[in-house]
Write an enzyme that holds these catalytic residues in place. Structure first.
Site, PDB file in Angstrom:
ATOM      1  N   CYS A 160    -107.712 -30.075 -39.292  1.00 36.52           N
ATOM      2  CA  CYS A 160    -109.599 -29.653 -38.503  1.00 36.52           C
ATOM      3  C   CYS A 160    -109.185 -29.713 -36.916  1.00 36.52           C
ATOM      4  O   CYS A 160    -110.094 -29.360 -36.100  1.00 36.52           O
ATOM      5  CB  CYS A 160    -110.345 -30.071 -39.227  1.00 36.52           C
ATOM      6  N   HIS A 286    -117.241 -35.002 -34.111  1.00 35.81           N
ATOM      7  CA  HIS A 286    -116.838 -33.939 -35.919  1.00 35.81           C
ATOM      8  C   HIS A 286    -117.617 -33.767 -36.711  1.00 35.81           C
ATOM      9  O   HIS A 286    -117.972 -32.426 -36.869  1.00 35.81           O
ATOM     10  CB  HIS A 286    -115.378 -34.811 -35.596  1.00 35.81           C
ATOM     11  N   GLU A 297    -116.598 -42.608 -37.069  1.00 34.57           N
ATOM     12  CA  GLU A 297    -116.687 -41.752 -35.855  1.00 34.57           C
ATOM     13  C   GLU A 297    -117.985 -42.922 -34.695  1.00 34.57           C
ATOM     14  O   GLU A 297    -117.726 -43.031 -33.667  1.00 34.57           O
ATOM     15  CB  GLU A 297    -116.748 -40.530 -35.671  1.00 34.57           C
ATOM     16  N   LYS A 315    -121.822 -28.973 -36.844  1.00 35.23           N
ATOM     17  CA  LYS A 315    -121.683 -28.321 -38.807  1.00 35.23           C
ATOM     18  C   LYS A 315    -122.006 -28.412 -39.638  1.00 35.23           C
ATOM     19  O   LYS A 315    -122.530 -27.412 -40.771  1.00 35.23           O
ATOM     20  CB  LYS A 315    -120.545 -29.802 -39.109  1.00 35.23           C
ATOM     21  N   HIS A 320    -118.518 -26.634 -41.658  1.00 37.42           N
ATOM     22  CA  HIS A 320    -117.599 -27.257 -41.275  1.00 37.42           C
ATOM     23  C   HIS A 320    -115.767 -25.893 -41.574  1.00 37.42           C
ATOM     24  O   HIS A 320    -115.445 -25.324 -41.829  1.00 37.42           O
ATOM     25  CB  HIS A 320    -116.514 -28.693 -42.242  1.00 37.42           C
ATOM     26  N   PHE A 378    -106.890 -34.431 -41.326  1.00 38.44           N
ATOM     27  CA  PHE A 378    -106.011 -35.241 -42.135  1.00 38.44           C
ATOM     28  C   PHE A 378    -105.207 -36.056 -41.490  1.00 38.44           C
ATOM     29  O   PHE A 378    -104.079 -34.996 -40.070  1.00 38.44           O
ATOM     30  CB  PHE A 378    -105.679 -33.971 -43.463  1.00 38.44           C
TER      31      PHE A 378
END
Length: 390
Positions: A160, A286, A297, A315, A320, A378
């Site tokens: 991502c 994010h 976050e 998002k 996403h 990830f």
């Protein structure tokens, strides 16, 4: 270290669930829209997706071997920047313009039916080309030939953070004078592999994602493409000031619970740009809408910016978009700077008060001098894209 060169954004293109074109999509984001559709394939569980609206134009017969949904989405966005690309070629030469693609799926949407065909028949689909459809650099090579570019050309695939890190690569190419300009494309397409994968992780919602909400229960998957055209010393209204990168490597699939890597990426972006956190007027987080990611976050955001800087996540509106989110959300930040408008954080109400953030509940008209967009992935990959007014 501060970057010595100014990378101006001289053109942008966008297509996603919110619409086609930067203005159309940003207007929908300002209105708080969250368009969702059922997945375009059968699944043994319930969820929704943020699909690109409308039928995608078929590939020309001469390009059939390159035909993927990924390529069709990218080609839909390409005309929005074609005039800028032609100018750059004429002004600097085709060998001085780089082309970078950020994607996490590549042509998996074409590989999945090809694999099912092989399992059923033990024969390869005659029209399927692993090199031209599945490979992550297939789209980069296709666009390079279509646009007639001869500069550095490659794909970045870091889940991502893919297109955010492609922007970082482009900035380095410009900063070191390897090129005069760069075309950065972030693109991902809906496919079963990603939707099933996130369901397997237990983070897929049945509804549109609700980042920073006390009722958040996971992500929904979107798709789209964003193109940013960068030029050294160009006259665009927004510049790519810096991209901060880090890797906390806490877990293969989970962020560090205290957001250490995310905070490091944000602080590096500020340091590279020579800015203080107080000079940033908006942070596009994010903001996935999962319990764990939003908490981590939020800790990072409070550590860097405190509790008052306006924060939001797009998002809940787009879904996403995985490897495309870095570029798509950079476009939203650039639009915020140009238009002096901050979008609401779609789906955030009721807010989770324990996060301690100034999450935007409604659109806000205000001057925006600098905006930062986070992409977290990830493996602990983190990238923070910092844009400023020219």
């Amino acid at each position: 270290m501060q970057h010595s060169e100014r990378a101006s954004i001289v053109a942008m293109g966008l297509v996603c669930a919110l619409g086609q074109g930067c203005d159309e999509a940003f207007d929908a984001l300002l209105r708080g829209e969250a368009p969702v559709t059922p997945p375009p394939f059968a699944l043994p569980f319930q969820t929704v997706t943020g699909a690109v609206v409308g039928a995608l134009d078929p590939m020309p017969a001469s390009l059939r071997a390159w035909d993927t949904r990924l390529a069709r989405i990218a080609l839909r966005a390409l005309p929005q920047v074609s005039h800028a690309v032609e100018r750059l070629k004429a002004q600097h030469g085709a060998d001085r313009v780089a082309l970078l693609v950020g994607t996490s799926t590549g042509g998996l949407d074409a590989t999945e039916p090809a694999y099912r065909h092989y399992r059923a028949t033990e024969q390869r689909q005659p029209e399927f080309s692993l090199r031209r459809a599945h490979a992550f650099d297939a789209l980069a090579n296709l666009l390079r030939e279509r646009l007639g570019l001869r500069g550095p050309c490659y794909a970045v695939s870091t889940a991502c953070t893919s297109s955010a890190k492609a922007l970082a690569s482009a900035l380095r190419l410009i900063d070191t004078r390897a090129v005069e300009a760069a075309l950065v494309i972030g693109v991902d397409a809906l496919c079963e592999t990603t939707v099933r994968g996130f369901h397997g992780l237990g983070v897929l919602s049945r509804q549109a994602a609700r980042p920073f909400s006390s009722e958040r229960d996971g992500i929904h998957i979107g798709e789209g493409a964003a193109i940013l055209v960068l030029e050294r010393g160009g006259d665009g209204p927004v510049q790519l000031a810096a991209v901060g990168e880090s890797s906390d490597a806490h877990s293969m699939s989970a962020p560090h619970p205290e957001g250490i890597g995310a905070a490091s990426a944000m602080m590096r972006a500020l340091a590279h740009a020579g800015l203080d956190a107080s000079q940033v007027d908006y942070v596009n987080a994010h903001g996935t809408g999962t319990q764990q990611n939003d908490v981590a976050e939020a800790q990072a955001l409070r550590r860097v910016f405190g509790a008052h800087t306006p924060v939001g996540s797009s998002k809940g509106a787009t879904g996403h978009t995985l490897g495309a989110c870095g570029a798509i959300e950079a476009v939203f930040c650039a639009q915020a700077i140009v238009r002096g408008q901050l979008p609401p954080s779609t789906g955030a109400l009721p807010l989770a008060p324990e996060l301690g953030l100034n999450v935007l509940q409604a659109a806000l008209r205000t001057p925006v001098r600098a905006a930062l967009s986070n992409a977290l992935a990830f493996g602990g990959s983190n990238a923070s894209v910092l844009l400023t007014a020219s």
